[in-house]
Motif scaffolding. Structure first.
Motif, short mmCIF file in Angstrom:
data_model
loop_
_atom_site.label_atom_id
_atom_site.label_comp_id
_atom_site.label_asym_id
_atom_site.label_seq_id
_atom_site.Cartn_x
_atom_site.Cartn_y
_atom_site.Cartn_z
N PRO A 4 77.81 10.08 45.39
CA PRO A 4 77.94 11.36 46.11
C PRO A 4 76.55 11.94 46.40
O PRO A 4 75.60 11.71 45.68
CB PRO A 4 78.71 12.24 45.14
N ALA A 5 76.49 12.66 47.48
CA ALA A 5 75.23 13.29 47.87
C ALA A 5 74.86 14.35 46.83
O ALA A 5 75.73 15.05 46.29
CB ALA A 5 75.37 13.93 49.24
N PRO A 6 73.58 14.47 46.52
CA PRO A 6 73.19 15.50 45.55
C PRO A 6 73.43 16.89 46.11
O PRO A 6 73.32 17.14 47.31
CB PRO A 6 71.70 15.24 45.34
N ARG A 7 73.78 17.79 45.20
CA ARG A 7 74.02 19.17 45.63
C ARG A 7 72.69 19.85 45.95
O ARG A 7 71.70 19.65 45.24
CB ARG A 7 74.72 19.95 44.51
N PRO A 8 72.66 20.66 46.96
CA PRO A 8 71.43 21.41 47.23
C PRO A 8 71.21 22.46 46.13
O PRO A 8 72.17 22.94 45.53
CB PRO A 8 71.70 22.07 48.59
N PRO A 9 69.97 22.80 45.85
CA PRO A 9 69.72 23.80 44.81
C PRO A 9 70.29 25.16 45.21
O PRO A 9 70.42 25.48 46.38
CB PRO A 9 68.20 23.85 44.70
N ALA A 10 70.61 25.92 44.19
CA ALA A 10 71.16 27.27 44.44
C ALA A 10 70.10 28.11 45.14
O ALA A 10 68.90 27.94 44.91
CB ALA A 10 71.55 27.91 43.12
N PRO A 11 70.52 29.01 45.99
CA PRO A 11 69.53 29.86 46.66
C PRO A 11 68.83 30.77 45.65
O PRO A 11 69.41 31.22 44.68
CB PRO A 11 70.37 30.68 47.65
N ARG A 12 67.57 30.98 45.89
CA ARG A 12 66.76 31.82 45.01
C ARG A 12 66.86 33.27 45.49
O ARG A 12 66.72 33.56 46.67
CB ARG A 12 65.32 31.36 45.04
#
Length: 117
Positions: A4-12
């Motif tokens: 699976p594609a890695p999840r994008p980091p949470a918005p800062r």
């Protein structure tokens, strides 16, 4: 096999970063002022009457408070930066650092006052 594609980091949160930085800067400014006034207050203890004043107690109170506040400040800074890197809420760490440093310096001032009578 597909991964699976890695999840994008949470918005800062910009507000979290700004509040954390401002509170940590205020903590450093408070510490610098405490160092100045603490050393300044020790400079005029040569006219301290020995029956009501303990120079050693005053020196111990000031330097212990400054060292403990510096330690608390460094630990709080590290915890805040780690929380910011993890993109977790960081301002509570910065605020707790400020409050604990202020409490430490206040108690050092009380100790100084008790020592000089």
């Amino acid at each position: 096999m597909t991964y699976p594609a890695p999840r994008p980091p949470a918005p800062r949160s910009g507000a979290d970063v700004a509040i954390s930085i401002v509170v940590l800067v205020l903590t450093v400014v408070m510490g610098a002022a405490a160092v100045f006034f603490g050393v300044f207050s020790l400079a005029f203890l040569d006219h301290c009457p020995p029956e009501t004043c303990s120079v050693d107690g005053a020196v111990n109170a000031v330097f212990t408070a400054l060292l403990v506040a510096a330690g608390v400040g460094v630990v709080g800074l590290v915890l805040t930066v780690v929380a910011l890197i993890r993109r977790a809420t960081a301002w509570p760490y910065a605020l707790a650092t400020f409050a604990l440093c202020a409490l430490t310096l206040f108690l050092g001032g009380v100790g100084y006052g008790a020592a000089v009578g």
